[in-house]
Design a protein around this motif. Structure first.
Motif, PDB file in Angstrom:
ATOM      1  N   LEU A  72       0.257  -1.130  -0.151  1.00 31.75           N
ATOM      2  CA  LEU A  72       0.186  -0.040   0.455  1.00 31.75           C
ATOM      3  C   LEU A  72       0.876   1.129   0.406  1.00 31.75           C
ATOM      4  O   LEU A  72       0.253   2.124  -0.744  1.00 31.75           O
ATOM      5  CB  LEU A  72      -0.636  -0.333   0.898  1.00 31.75           C
ATOM      6  CG  LEU A  72      -2.582   0.842   1.148  1.00 31.75           C
ATOM      7  CD1 LEU A  72      -3.186   0.660   2.152  1.00 31.75           C
ATOM      8  CD2 LEU A  72      -1.783   2.008   1.971  1.00 31.75           C
ATOM      9  N   ASP A  75       1.879   1.557  -3.269  1.00 32.47           N
ATOM     10  CA  ASP A  75       0.666   2.213  -4.324  1.00 32.47           C
ATOM     11  C   ASP A  75       0.418   3.747  -3.874  1.00 32.47           C
ATOM     12  O   ASP A  75       1.101   4.947  -4.875  1.00 32.47           O
ATOM     13  CB  ASP A  75      -0.184   1.498  -4.079  1.00 32.47           C
ATOM     14  CG  ASP A  75      -1.123   1.165  -4.667  1.00 32.47           C
ATOM     15  OD1 ASP A  75      -1.424   2.670  -5.548  1.00 32.47           O
ATOM     16  OD2 ASP A  75      -2.409   0.545  -4.577  1.00 32.47           O
ATOM     17  N   ARG A  90      -0.158  -2.314  -7.082  1.00 27.59           N
ATOM     18  CA  ARG A  90      -1.680  -1.465  -7.229  1.00 27.59           C
ATOM     19  C   ARG A  90      -2.206  -2.198  -5.711  1.00 27.59           C
ATOM     20  O   ARG A  90      -2.424  -4.119  -5.844  1.00 27.59           O
ATOM     21  CB  ARG A  90      -2.166  -1.408  -7.943  1.00 27.59           C
ATOM     22  CG  ARG A  90      -1.665  -0.274  -8.857  1.00 27.59           C
ATOM     23  CD  ARG A  90      -1.467   0.842  -8.328  1.00 27.59           C
ATOM     24  NE  ARG A  90      -1.053   1.466  -9.334  1.00 27.59           N
ATOM     25  CZ  ARG A  90      -0.140   3.518  -9.022  1.00 27.59           C
ATOM     26  NH1 ARG A  90       0.063   3.436  -8.361  1.00 27.59           N
ATOM     27  NH2 ARG A  90       0.343   4.231 -10.007  1.00 27.59           N
ATOM     28  N   ILE A  91      -2.253  -1.288  -4.555  1.00 30.70           N
ATOM     29  CA  ILE A  91      -3.609  -2.474  -3.638  1.00 30.70           C
ATOM     30  C   ILE A  91      -5.036  -2.999  -4.928  1.00 30.70           C
ATOM     31  O   ILE A  91      -5.634  -1.925  -5.609  1.00 30.70           O
ATOM     32  CB  ILE A  91      -3.736  -2.070  -2.913  1.00 30.70           C
ATOM     33  CG1 ILE A  91      -2.927  -1.749  -1.746  1.00 30.70           C
ATOM     34  CG2 ILE A  91      -5.594  -2.149  -1.752  1.00 30.70           C
ATOM     35  CD1 ILE A  91      -2.380  -2.624  -0.832  1.00 30.70           C
ATOM     36  N   ALA A 168      -7.126   1.655  -2.399  1.00 29.08           N
ATOM     37  CA  ALA A 168      -5.945   1.609  -1.477  1.00 29.08           C
ATOM     38  C   ALA A 168      -6.653   1.959  -0.060  1.00 29.08           C
ATOM     39  O   ALA A 168      -5.998   2.111   1.179  1.00 29.08           O
ATOM     40  CB  ALA A 168      -4.556   2.437  -1.662  1.00 29.08           C
TER      41      ALA A 168
END
Length: 201
Positions: A72, A75, A90-91, A168
């Motif tokens: 995270l 991200d 990426r989340i 996120a």
């Protein structure tokens, strides 16, 4: 793969840092604030786990969370780009869904609350309460970054910074719920101290 040959670099002495896409940002940038709060959340979860007072199913879930909080942070530090050179970390929604599953798994056996709980309890439970509050701050910081930069993907050669991944931010919201549930499960509900509003004391 991450390789850390030397911890100090002196590159941040002027108040600037580099985001994951190597763009330059001030250390006071809202993105930097957000992923710093995420790192702090992760550190307090680590302290809670270090107490040894957490049952194995919750400890396993929190170990996954610690890894995902690094994801995270990566991200949040990587602006959304329409044509990135490399696929960014990426989340994704699946991680949010897993948090919701753990909320149900650990929360359903707990008795319903009739009032708010005063933070505290045993050392692990108290640290999870602290992690929850820092996670809420991280969520607020991430919202500030999202409101400043939006959620748009921009071309890599555009002067405008890219947006923030909204999933996120959602992850942080669900994580704070999980940390609250985990604090109740770790502390045990028999000794919970409920908030008594001022007029009833």
């Amino acid at each position: 793969m991450v390789v850390l040959n030397r911890i100090y670099t002196r590159t941040g002495d002027g108040g600037e840092t580099r985001l994951s896409d190597m763009s330059v940002a001030r250390k006071t940038d809202l993105r930097v604030q957000a992923y710093g709060d995420v790192d702090e959340t992760n550190s307090v979860i680590g302290v809670a786990l270090a107490t040894g007072g957490i049952d194995e199913p919750i400890a396993r879930a929190l170990a996954v969370v610690q890894n995902e909080l690094f994801d995270l942070g990566a991200d949040l530090s990587n602006p959304l780009r329409a044509d990135p050179k490399y696929p960014p970390l990426r989340i994704e929604q699946a991680s949010v869904d897993r948090l919701e599953g753990w909320c149900d798994e650990f929360g359903d056996p707990l008795p319903k609350l009739r009032s708010f709980i005063l933070p505290g309890g045993n050392p692990a439970g108290a640290q999870l309460h602290l992690a929850r509050t820092i996670c809420r701050r991280a969520e607020r910081s991430a919202w500030l970054a999202l409101e400043a930069y939006g959620t748009d993907e921009v071309p890599a050669d555009d002067d405008r910074p890219g947006g923030v991944n909204p999933i996120a931010v959602t992850y942080l919201n669900r994580l704070s719920d999980l940390l609250f549930i985990a604090s109740r499960a770790v502390n045990g509900t028999d000794d919970e101290v409920l908030w008594v509003p001022g007029g009833d004391r």
